[in-house]
Scaffold this motif. Structure first.
Motif, PDB file in Angstrom:
ATOM      1  N   GLU A  45       0.852  -1.295  -0.108  1.00  0.00           N
ATOM      2  CA  GLU A  45       0.178   0.144   0.066  1.00  0.00           C
ATOM      3  C   GLU A  45       0.800   1.250  -0.123  1.00  0.00           C
ATOM      4  O   GLU A  45       0.514   2.363  -0.633  1.00  0.00           O
ATOM      5  CB  GLU A  45      -0.891  -0.025   1.310  1.00  0.00           C
ATOM      6  N   ILE A  50      -2.403   0.714  -3.250  1.00  0.00           N
ATOM      7  CA  ILE A  50      -3.502  -0.214  -2.983  1.00  0.00           C
ATOM      8  C   ILE A  50      -3.024  -1.353  -2.169  1.00  0.00           C
ATOM      9  O   ILE A  50      -2.001  -1.692  -1.874  1.00  0.00           O
ATOM     10  CB  ILE A  50      -3.577  -1.022  -4.328  1.00  0.00           C
ATOM     11  N   VAL A 152      -9.301   1.248  -0.861  1.00  0.00           N
ATOM     12  CA  VAL A 152      -8.224   2.270  -1.364  1.00  0.00           C
ATOM     13  C   VAL A 152      -8.598   3.540  -0.652  1.00  0.00           C
ATOM     14  O   VAL A 152      -7.823   4.488  -0.413  1.00  0.00           O
ATOM     15  CB  VAL A 152      -8.117   2.296  -2.870  1.00  0.00           C
TER      16      VAL A 152
END
Length: 259
Positions: A45, A50, A152
């Motif tokens: 991430e 993501i 997200v």
């Protein structure tokens, strides 16, 4: 280099003091955590924007659960996709053992499990992703895309049953779809809906072919070919690739939010 050494020392001191566990320490130092079931990319991430997901399909329930708990311990969140009931039960039980106060969301339709550690705050982006499904059969794959876009940080607006078999069902939702910053359109059979939507909105459209249909061109083949040959501009992901569509929509949402 000096800053990296300081960070490493802080991590080791936190480990020695019992403030973090071994998984968290390994995550901070290497960007991944090693388990018997594989290595979890805990830094995805931060690196890509993501979240890393655990694909349960092809894994034993215990393996999916082990990776899910590792994700929860190292990032505060676990996202497990393509689960069956045994996977979901194993993940729920394992999370309950290590983090009784964590929230666990099991969705049998989308075959996903999401767990958040107590106090975890999901990112928030100033951007909206519309996830549009042609029919009820397309909802599971569309739902997977919606879940990923939500994780997200995008605001997600889901619309269902607007397939082109009755164009009026779509036309009375066009203004709502036009309000979104990016649109994911899931459709099986001949897969006409993404092309039609892309011709009606200004936002980027991601076509998500679904493996429904009969005989020749079935199992998503016609839907994929139609999206690839679309005469309106759109982007196409693979058949049933809900995670990919949701992640791509999330990345666009991040760019919009950043701008």
């Amino acid at each position: 280099m000096r800053e990296e050494r300081t960070d490493a020392r802080d991590t080791l001191e936190s480990l020695a003091a019992g403030e973090i566990d071994v998984s968290e320490a390994e995550s901070r130092l290497s960007g991944y955590v090693t388990t018997d079931a594989g290595r979890f990319d805990s830094d995805r991430e931060q690196r890509r924007g993501i979240p890393e997901a655990v694909l349960a399909e092809g894994k034993r329930p215990a393996e999916a659960a082990a990776l899910a708990t590792t994700a929860l311990e190292s990032t505060g969140r676990a996202l497990v996709t393509r689960t069956n009931p045994d996977h979901a039960a194993a993940v729920r039980d394992a999370v309950g053992e290590i983090a009784p106060d964590a929230t666990v969301e099991v969705d049998e339709t989308t075959r996903t499990v999401v767990a958040h550690a107590e106090g975890y705050e999901r990112p928030e982006l100033d951007a909206t992703v519309a996830v549009v499904a042609a029919g009820t059969a397309d909802a599971p794959v569309a739902g997977e895309a919606a879940l990923v876009a939500r994780e997200v940080g995008a605001t997600v607006d889901r619309l269902g049953d607007v397939g082109v078999a009755n164009l009026d069902r779509l036309l009375d939702q066009v203004e709502r779809i036009r309000e979104a910053d990016v649109v994911v359109v899931a459709a099986g059979r001949e897969g006409a809906l993404p092309t039609v939507v892309a011709g009606l909105v200004a936002a980027p459209v991601i076509a998500l072919p679904v493996s429904t249909g009969y005989g020749e061109g079935g199992e998503g083949a016609a839907a994929l070919s139609g999206a690839l040959q679309s005469c309106t501009v759109l982007t196409t992901v693979n058949v049933d690739a809900g995670f990919v569509a949701g992640a791509q929509a999330g990345l666009i949402a991040r760019a919009i939010d950043g701008a």
